[in-house]
Design a protein around this motif. Structure first.
Motif, PDB file in Angstrom:
ATOM      1  N   SER A 127      44.450  66.237  54.846  1.00  0.00           N
ATOM      2  CA  SER A 127      43.505  66.245  53.842  1.00  0.00           C
ATOM      3  C   SER A 127      43.040  64.556  53.830  1.00  0.00           C
ATOM      4  O   SER A 127      43.719  63.627  54.353  1.00  0.00           O
ATOM      5  N   ASP A 128      41.588  64.570  53.734  1.00  0.00           N
ATOM      6  CA  ASP A 128      40.835  63.234  53.721  1.00  0.00           C
ATOM      7  C   ASP A 128      41.106  62.488  52.732  1.00  0.00           C
ATOM      8  O   ASP A 128      41.138  62.712  51.660  1.00  0.00           O
ATOM      9  N   LEU A 129      41.296  60.938  53.032  1.00  0.00           N
ATOM     10  CA  LEU A 129      41.469  60.050  51.998  1.00  0.00           C
ATOM     11  C   LEU A 129      40.066  59.888  51.236  1.00  0.00           C
ATOM     12  O   LEU A 129      38.918  59.706  51.913  1.00  0.00           O
ATOM     13  N   ILE A 130      40.210  59.855  49.984  1.00  0.00           N
ATOM     14  CA  ILE A 130      38.840  59.595  49.071  1.00  0.00           C
ATOM     15  C   ILE A 130      38.916  58.654  48.134  1.00  0.00           C
ATOM     16  O   ILE A 130      37.887  58.158  47.644  1.00  0.00           O
ATOM     17  N   ARG A 131      40.139  57.982  47.860  1.00  0.00           N
ATOM     18  CA  ARG A 131      40.080  56.844  47.001  1.00  0.00           C
ATOM     19  C   ARG A 131      41.534  56.016  47.104  1.00  0.00           C
ATOM     20  O   ARG A 131      42.698  56.788  47.505  1.00  0.00           O
ATOM     21  N   VAL A 132      41.417  54.770  47.043  1.00  0.00           N
ATOM     22  CA  VAL A 132      42.847  53.992  47.332  1.00  0.00           C
ATOM     23  C   VAL A 132      42.815  53.137  45.923  1.00  0.00           C
ATOM     24  O   VAL A 132      41.729  52.974  45.353  1.00  0.00           O
ATOM     25  N   GLU A 133      44.062  53.275  45.367  1.00  0.00           N
ATOM     26  CA  GLU A 133      44.274  52.717  44.147  1.00  0.00           C
ATOM     27  C   GLU A 133      45.210  51.506  44.083  1.00  0.00           C
ATOM     28  O   GLU A 133      46.198  51.423  44.990  1.00  0.00           O
ATOM     29  N   THR A 134      44.740  50.279  43.485  1.00  0.00           N
ATOM     30  CA  THR A 134      45.520  49.151  43.595  1.00  0.00           C
ATOM     31  C   THR A 134      45.576  48.563  42.127  1.00  0.00           C
ATOM     32  O   THR A 134      45.132  49.003  41.002  1.00  0.00           O
ATOM     33  N   PHE A 135      46.630  47.576  42.086  1.00  0.00           N
ATOM     34  CA  PHE A 135      46.643  46.760  40.984  1.00  0.00           C
ATOM     35  C   PHE A 135      45.932  45.523  40.763  1.00  0.00           C
ATOM     36  O   PHE A 135      46.223  44.630  40.115  1.00  0.00           O
ATOM     37  N   SER A 158      47.706  34.127  43.514  1.00  0.00           N
ATOM     38  CA  SER A 158      47.065  33.217  42.743  1.00  0.00           C
ATOM     39  C   SER A 158      45.587  32.484  43.624  1.00  0.00           C
ATOM     40  O   SER A 158      44.668  31.739  43.000  1.00  0.00           O
ATOM     41  N   PHE A 159      45.570  33.032  44.901  1.00  0.00           N
ATOM     42  CA  PHE A 159      44.372  32.553  45.735  1.00  0.00           C
ATOM     43  C   PHE A 159      43.382  33.842  45.981  1.00  0.00           C
ATOM     44  O   PHE A 159      42.708  33.795  46.989  1.00  0.00           O
ATOM     45  N   ALA A 160      43.625  34.914  45.471  1.00  0.00           N
ATOM     46  CA  ALA A 160      43.122  36.398  45.609  1.00  0.00           C
ATOM     47  C   ALA A 160      43.323  36.596  47.338  1.00  0.00           C
ATOM     48  O   ALA A 160      42.526  37.137  47.817  1.00  0.00           O
ATOM     49  N   ASN A 161      44.583  36.291  47.625  1.00  0.00           N
ATOM     50  CA  ASN A 161      44.964  36.503  49.108  1.00  0.00           C
ATOM     51  C   ASN A 161      45.949  37.467  49.173  1.00  0.00           C
ATOM     52  O   ASN A 161      46.643  37.502  50.198  1.00  0.00           O
ATOM     53  N   ALA A 162      46.068  38.434  48.297  1.00  0.00           N
ATOM     54  CA  ALA A 162      46.926  39.278  48.195  1.00  0.00           C
ATOM     55  C   ALA A 162      46.644  40.574  47.443  1.00  0.00           C
ATOM     56  O   ALA A 162      45.749  40.527  46.337  1.00  0.00           O
ATOM     57  N   VAL A 163      47.015  41.722  47.595  1.00  0.00           N
ATOM     58  CA  VAL A 163      46.573  43.019  46.967  1.00  0.00           C
ATOM     59  C   VAL A 163      47.674  43.949  47.077  1.00  0.00           C
ATOM     60  O   VAL A 163      48.522  44.004  47.780  1.00  0.00           O
ATOM     61  N   ASP A 164      47.761  44.547  45.648  1.00  0.00           N
ATOM     62  CA  ASP A 164      48.957  45.500  45.594  1.00  0.00           C
ATOM     63  C   ASP A 164      48.474  46.796  45.571  1.00  0.00           C
ATOM     64  O   ASP A 164      47.789  47.259  44.654  1.00  0.00           O
ATOM     65  N   VAL A 165      48.691  47.519  46.503  1.00  0.00           N
ATOM     66  CA  VAL A 165      48.289  48.912  46.627  1.00  0.00           C
ATOM     67  C   VAL A 165      49.358  49.894  45.867  1.00  0.00           C
ATOM     68  O   VAL A 165      50.518  49.835  46.566  1.00  0.00           O
ATOM     69  N   SER A 166      48.819  50.812  45.227  1.00  0.00           N
ATOM     70  CA  SER A 166      49.778  51.511  44.542  1.00  0.00           C
ATOM     71  C   SER A 166      49.670  53.096  44.783  1.00  0.00           C
ATOM     72  O   SER A 166      50.597  53.947  44.526  1.00  0.00           O
ATOM     73  N   GLY A 167      48.449  53.465  45.454  1.00  0.00           N
ATOM     74  CA  GLY A 167      48.403  54.870  45.751  1.00  0.00           C
ATOM     75  C   GLY A 167      47.206  55.302  46.479  1.00  0.00           C
ATOM     76  O   GLY A 167      46.388  54.509  46.903  1.00  0.00           O
ATOM     77  N   PHE A 168      47.180  56.524  47.065  1.00  0.00           N
ATOM     78  CA  PHE A 168      46.307  56.996  47.695  1.00  0.00           C
ATOM     79  C   PHE A 168      45.492  58.408  47.111  1.00  0.00           C
ATOM     80  O   PHE A 168      46.654  59.462  46.700  1.00  0.00           O
TER      81      PHE A 168
END
Length: 231
Positions: A127-135, A158-168
């Motif tokens: 199935s195709d990816l339609i959204r990525v969920e992050t914190f 603290s530098f906006a140099n990280a992302v927390d990905v929670s799901g797809f």
């Protein structure tokens, strides 16, 4: 721009990203004498020329057909400074909770989603990816999950140099979440998450999964700080 699905034969090549070396332990960021906190009076805008490296990164985003808006450099106090950041507007698939994100992280995240996550979802899960969920990305704080020492160790968030990905989220309605999916009884879900985790480790400087510690039980932490480190 719509994400272009790639053939199964190309998937291993695209997942490889860039070269990745080993690491024995998590790189330790700078440590403060007190817990990391932003200035209560608010951020200060830093009016200074855009570095050449940042300009080149912006050019790469344009070349990759990434829609974005550059953001002013800001000092939030407590060692939390956001420089060379953008607001991502369109990378081909919606991403939730994104605000400021450094340009190198935005570029790497876009490549990972387009050339690793989306093809893997299509080929492994059907199935195709339609959204990525992050914190989210920016948060002026110390490192979570390491007690008092971590509270005084500044996080890449603290530098906006990280992302927390929670799901797809997939076109067929399924939500593949790190929480519950990491050790899912469904072998295809496990394979999908294993594949995109391995690809992330070849693209980002640091990748922390639920296998790292309890603080990451529900997300993949991806950053462009010191490394490489993958767990």
């Amino acid at each position: 721009m719509r994400i272009r699905w790639l053939s199964t034969l190309l998937l291993p090549i695209l997942l490889s990203g860039c070269l990745f070396g080993g690491g024995d332990e998590r790189p330790v960021p700078p440590r403060a004498s007190a817990p990391i906190r932003p200035n209560p009076s608010g951020p200060i805008t830093l009016n200074r020329p855009t570095p050449r490296a940042t300009q080149m990164c912006f050019t790469e985003l344009v070349r990759e057909d990434v829609k974005y808006s550059p953001l002013p450099d800001r000092d939030y106090g407590g060692g939390c400074v956001v420089e060379g950041a953008v607001q991502l507007l369109d990378v081909g698939v919606p991403i939730t909770n994104l605000k400021a994100i450094t340009c190198p992280l935005a570029h790497t995240l876009t490549g990972w989603l387009r050339y690793a996550v989306a093809p893997a979802a299509h080929q492994i899960l059907g199935s195709d990816l339609i959204r990525v969920e992050t914190f989210g990305t920016y948060s002026c704080r110390g490192v979570i999950g390491r007690g008092a020492e971590g509270a005084r160790t500044i996080s890449e968030h603290s530098f906006a140099n990280a992302v927390d990905v929670s799901g797809f989220v997939l076109a067929d309605g399924r939500r593949i979440m790190i929480l519950g999916g990491w050790k899912s009884e469904d072998p295809q879900v496990r394979e999908f998450l294993e594949v995109i985790h391995k690809s992330a480790c070849k693209r980002f400087q640091t990748v922390l999964s639920p296998d790292y510690n309890a603080a990451h039980y529900n997300h993949l932490h991806l950053d462009m700080g010191k490394g490489p480190f993958c767990r």
